[in-house]
Design an enzyme around this catalytic site. Structure first.
Site, PDB file in Angstrom:
ATOM      1  N   TYR A  95      52.718 -28.299  51.279  1.00  0.00           N
ATOM      2  CA  TYR A  95      53.058 -27.817  49.940  1.00  0.00           C
ATOM      3  C   TYR A  95      51.822 -27.929  49.050  1.00  0.00           C
ATOM      4  O   TYR A  95      51.164 -28.960  49.025  1.00  0.00           O
ATOM      5  CB  TYR A  95      54.179 -28.663  49.323  1.00  0.00           C
ATOM      6  N   ASP A 251      47.107  -0.608  40.242  1.00  0.00           N
ATOM      7  CA  ASP A 251      47.697  -1.089  41.492  1.00  0.00           C
ATOM      8  C   ASP A 251      47.020  -0.305  42.615  1.00  0.00           C
ATOM      9  O   ASP A 251      47.331   0.853  42.858  1.00  0.00           O
ATOM     10  CB  ASP A 251      49.208  -0.833  41.467  1.00  0.00           C
TER      11      ASP A 251
END
Length: 505
Positions: A95, A251
């Protein structure tokens, strides 16, 4: 008295049993340390075919499908073995919420090195100055990257403009259906107004875009799309964004490989923010990435944006990073970031530039081959890695043609297109060349692929003529169709000639 006596007896019974219970605990067999280690090793080191034979069988079927098929979906590609190794590595165990040097969990000093290296390679791949550009490599996808940008820079209900989906835009640019139903989160949480292509030509209508933008006053103007086969005019986009006071965002998910290889115009010269996927033409793992300007604005760029920001410094970095985490995502997928770093190292090589040049040549060869067969292409051709084929001129629907191709081991995808009269038709298919170029196909191979595609169109036409376009009856007639079987055999024999990156054939 009776209650008190009962409680006293119960305490006495427990006291008398305690030695026996203690003895039982001592006598209970406890696994020895070496047995526990063996058990952990047995559980932890089983190969997939041993741990889950059923799932392993399904995965092998998909592996076979990829090897014996022709992959023409413009947004798909094949990764190398090194990328696969990183994706399936021990890095998936950790994590690492937060940014390098500012994690929520301990034990991330090596993870910080991995993410920092990935950031450096991302900037290097697109020849960006780290003093002027920053990058976030944590987004799980480009869709979430686009929404993170909007969330970081806007308030709910603020206005955005992007290319309409039937014109080649992506749903994450704020698309809603003609009836008004809001499809993407960008259209749900922000007010969106799409701009479109000219129905007669398929090119973006920049004059109409400017007129609408000055009237609508979006705070973010989005350029780029999912299925637009031509170069974008970033100069014109920048002029329009400056006139209406908008942040200009690109994009480049589909063309990022071409941008990195300098085989098409770069959005970085004019845009404030650039997002992308990390797979597709980049040949990395599935995910997203956000580039943003930082540092001092030039005098020309020091104007007020639509959100009233008139400062002389860009303030995108903190807002975008906060939007990615903790606003949208939990811990980043460190195994994916490591795999991306490996792919980006390859992107910066001469070999990758040669690969992207071949991708363009193959797309142009395929376009020319289809045009010679009197097929209609939207815009009449392509400037990049993809082309749009209007199959309505053959009397076909994109849905039926796509299904016949799939039955013949060719994968592509249907797409909506504008007809000459402006009506939206589902009679288009999008075809891309990056994946088969990764397997080693050249121009002559795409001549063969054009033959396969045209034959699939003939089969579709024959089945539709006999059975109609109703999907259930149409599909029923495809199974055991001798023409389908024959074409599938030809396709499989052709595809088997080419190596499959990442795994043994």
């Amino acid at each position: 008295m009776i209650l008190g006596k009962s409680m006293s007896l119960e305490r006495k019974r427990k006291r008398d049993c305690e030695p026996v219970l203690s003895s039982c605990k001592r006598l209970a067999p406890q696994p020895r340390l070496d047995e526990r280690r063996v058990a952990a090793r047995s559980w932890g080191n089983q190969r997939l075919e041993e741990a889950d034979p059923e799932f392993h069988t399904i995965m092998n079927k998909e592996k076979k499908r990829q090897f014996f098929g022709i992959e023409l979906i413009a947004s798909e590609n094949f990764v190398c073995r090194a990328v696969m190794e990183a994706l399936g590595s021990h890095l998936t165990n950790k994590y690492s919420e937060g940014m390098p040097g500012a994690r929520y969990y301990r034990g991330n000093h090596f993870i910080d090195q991995i993410e920092t290296l990935c950031q450096e390679r991302a900037l290097a791949a697109f020849s960006l100055d780290s003093e002027k550009w920053g990058v976030n490599v944590q987004p799980y996808s480009c869709t979430s990257a686009n929404l993170a940008v909007c969330t970081g820079l806007l308030l709910p209900g603020d206005r955005i403009m992007g290319l309409d989906s039937p014109s080649g835009g992506h749903r994450s640019h704020g698309w809603y259906m003609p009836g008004g139903k809001k499809v993407s989160a960008a259209s749900i949480f922000f007010e969106s107004f799409p701009y479109k292509v000219k129905p007669q030509t398929g090119y973006i209508d920049y004059d109409k875009l400017e007129e609408k933008a000055l009237d609508y006053r979006p705070k973010i103007l989005i350029c780029g799309g999912s299925s637009y086969p031509r170069e974008l005019d970033y100069v014109r986009f920048k002029q329009i964004a400056d006139r209406c006071g908008a942040v200009l965002m690109c994009d480049m998910a589909n063309i990022s490989g071409l941008v990195a290889a300098e085989e098409c115009a770069s959005p970085f010269d004019y845009c404030d923010i650039v997002t992308s996927t990390t797979h597709k033409s980049l040949r990395g793992p599935r995910g997203g990435i956000i580039f943003y300007r930082k540092g001092a604005k030039s005098r020309k760029q020091g104007m007020c944006f639509g959100n009233g920001d008139c400062s002389s410094q860009y303030d995108f970095e903190e807002k975008i990073n906060f939007a990615v985490f903790p606003s949208f995502q939990g811990g980043p997928h460190t195994n994916r970031i490591a795999a991306l770093s490996i792919a980006l190292k390859q992107v910066a090589t001469p070999e990758y530039k040669a690969y992207m040049q071949q991708v363009k040549r193959n797309a142009q060869a395929l376009a020319s081959a289809l045009l010679r067969r009197k097929c209609k292409l939207v815009t009449g051709g392509t400037d990049n890695h993809l082309l749009l084929w209007d199959v309505t001129t053959l009397g076909l629907t994109g849905k039926c043609f796509e299904k016949v191709c799939e039955m013949c081991q060719i994968t592509l995808n249907k797409t909506a297109i504008f007809g000459d009269n402006g009506a939206i038709s589902l009679g288009g298919v999008r075809i891309g060349t990056p994946a088969m170029t990764s397997r080693g196909c050249s121009e002559s191979d795409f001549e063969t692929i054009a033959d396969f595609l045209y034959r699939a169109a003939q089969i579709t036409s024959a089945v539709q003529r006999d059975q109609g376009k109703l999907q259930k009856q149409f599909l029923k007639c495809l199974y055991n169709n001798k023409d389908v079987v024959d074409l599938r055999n030809r396709v499989e024999a052709f595809a088997a000639q080419f190596a499959m990156p990442g795994f043994d054939s």
